[in-house]
Design a protein around this motif. Structure first.
Motif: not given
Length: 203
Positions: A57, A60, A80, A84, A96
């Motif tokens: 991530g 992101s 993921i 998170k 997500f």
């Protein structure tokens, strides 16, 4: 989920489950330098963005910190979960999803920008054309697509290496290339990997 897809998912998930993500050769703790430059030069502005193959991530989170409305997908549930947690620590909101990249169940025209840092070259050959078509469908008119894919400059005996001409073969029907180049990524263990980069626009 088909057997092949399950096996692919398991392989990616094991990488995140049994290793510190910071040691994985494709991961970076800092945002992708080329992505940072795109924002700095305002070639990509605050918008609805999709990060395909988001991994832990990092990119992101960077986009969300710059006030993008971010959706991020990865085939690995463990990746993921890591992403998170990191987004929560960074106090940003990101949508997500655990899914494979070539069958995204998302509405047409959902995004202004798609970031594909090293996902396309892992798509099975028989799904590549549908993957490109899918991403074209997900973008709004004139939406931007930024691709990093393994360069044929790498001295590897494998199929998923790309010249700019080969990228055009896959993407040319749906996207026009605005600018292209080659970048070098240094993995945590020191290996240098070359990637073709292409900033494209939906046609």
């Amino acid at each position: 989920m088909e057997k092949l897809e399950k096996r692919i998912q398991q392989n990616w998930d094991d990488a995140y489950k049994y290793h510190d993500f910071k040691s994985l050769p494709w991961e970076t703790v800092e945002p992708d330098k080329e992505l940072v430059l795109l924002l700095r030069e305002r070639k990509i502005k605050k918008c609805r963005a999709l990060d395909i193959g988001c991994g832990a991530g990092t990119n992101s989170i960077f986009l969300a910190q710059n006030r993008f409305d971010v959706t991020a997908v990865d085939i690995s549930p463990t990746a993921i979960d890591i992403a998170k947690k990191r987004s929560k620590d960074a106090e940003v909101k990101i949508k997500f999803f655990v899914t494979n990249a070539y069958s995204l169940n998302l509405p047409k025209n959902s995004f202004d920008f798609i970031f594909d840092r090293g996902c396309f070259h892992h798509i099975p050959i028989n799904y590549r054309k549908s993957y490109v078509k899918q991403n074209h469908r997900l973008l709004i008119k004139n939406g931007k697509y930024y691709l990093h894919a393994f360069s044929d400059r790498n001295n590897w005996n494998q199929e998923n290496l790309f010249s700019l001409g080969r990228i055009k073969t896959y993407f040319g029907e749906y996207f026009k290339i605005i600018e292209a180049g080659e970048i070098a990524h240094t993995a945590p263990h020191g290996e240098k990997v070359y990637l073709k980069s292409a900033l494209m626009q939906k046609i």
